[in-house]
Enzyme design. Structure first.
Site, PDB file in Angstrom:
ATOM      1  N   SER A 216       5.985   6.204   0.153  1.00 22.01           N
ATOM      2  CA  SER A 216       6.092   5.436   1.395  1.00 22.01           C
ATOM      3  C   SER A 216       5.479   4.075   1.116  1.00 22.01           C
ATOM      4  CB  SER A 216       5.344   6.123   2.539  1.00 22.01           C
ATOM      5  OG  SER A 216       5.919   7.375   2.825  1.00 22.01           O
TER       6      SER A 216
ATOM      7  N   MET B 275       0.850  -1.174   0.000  1.00 24.80           N
ATOM      8  CA  MET B 275       0.000   0.000   0.000  1.00 24.80           C
ATOM      9  C   MET B 275       0.884   1.220   0.000  1.00 24.80           C
ATOM     10  SD  MET B 275      -2.181   2.580   1.121  1.00 24.80           S
ATOM     11  CE  MET B 275      -1.121   3.385   2.174  1.00 24.80           C
ATOM     12  N   PRO B 276       1.356   1.631  -1.137  1.00 18.96           N
ATOM     13  CA  PRO B 276       2.142   2.862  -1.170  1.00 18.96           C
ATOM     14  C   PRO B 276       1.287   4.105  -0.925  1.00 18.96           C
ATOM     15  CG  PRO B 276       2.665   1.465  -3.024  1.00 18.96           C
ATOM     16  CD  PRO B 276       1.439   0.900  -2.382  1.00 18.96           C
ATOM     17  N   LEU B 277       1.890   5.061  -0.277  1.00 15.50           N
ATOM     18  CA  LEU B 277       1.324   6.398  -0.102  1.00 15.50           C
ATOM     19  C   LEU B 277       2.278   7.333  -0.831  1.00 15.50           C
ATOM     20  CD1 LEU B 277      -0.641   8.413   1.236  1.00 15.50           C
ATOM     21  CD2 LEU B 277       0.863   8.368   3.237  1.00 15.50           C
TER      22      LEU B 277
ATOM     23  N   MET C 121       3.357   1.380 -10.655  1.00 13.41           N
ATOM     24  CA  MET C 121       3.362   0.563  -9.436  1.00 13.41           C
ATOM     25  C   MET C 121       2.667  -0.771  -9.656  1.00 13.41           C
ATOM     26  SD  MET C 121       2.990   3.210  -6.269  1.00 13.41           S
ATOM     27  CE  MET C 121       1.311   3.549  -6.659  1.00 13.41           C
TER      28      MET C 121
END
Length: 126
Positions: free
Chosen positions: A72, A1-3, A28
């Protein structure tokens, strides 16, 4: 779960900014094993006086179109996945919205899986 947090100079149209979102999500999905519909991104625009970059650091010729992308993500990706992500982001942003590879600055901040809460005050990955 990228932010993802994207910082750039102000003045680009909405279609340009949306193309950045779409491109990052595609890169991604293709290289970073990101699930479908996992899209959490912001863009912050800055006036010229509030946005500084080196136009030549490490021999890269940057322009005022430089975009800072901070991702992140869980600390579960390999070096090969990170390199593939960097390359794919630069390639796709070149196609849409037309960013030069020299103007694509990416940083990954890795965190432990238990450091996320997606809502309800729960640590869903813990």
């Amino acid at each position: 779960m990228p932010l993802i947090h994207i910082a750039m100079r102000a003045g680009k149209p909405e279609t340009y900014r949306q193309a950045i979102f779409d491109t990052l999500y595609r890169a991604m999905r293709e290289t970073f094993n990101v699930p479908e519909d996992d899209q959490f991104m912001t863009i912050t625009e800055h006036e010229a006086a509030n946005f500084r970059y080196s136009p030549t650091y490490l021999g890269v010729a940057r322009s005022d179109d430089v975009v800072f992308i901070q991702i992140s993500a869980n600390n579960t990706r390999s070096l090969e996945q990170k390199k593939a992500l960097f390359a794919r982001i630069a390639q796709l942003l070149g196609e849409s919205p037309g960013l030069r590879p020299e103007d694509v600055f990416v940083n990954i901040v890795e965190v432990a899986k238990e450091n996320w809460s997606f809502g309800h005050g729960l640590a869903q990955y813990a």
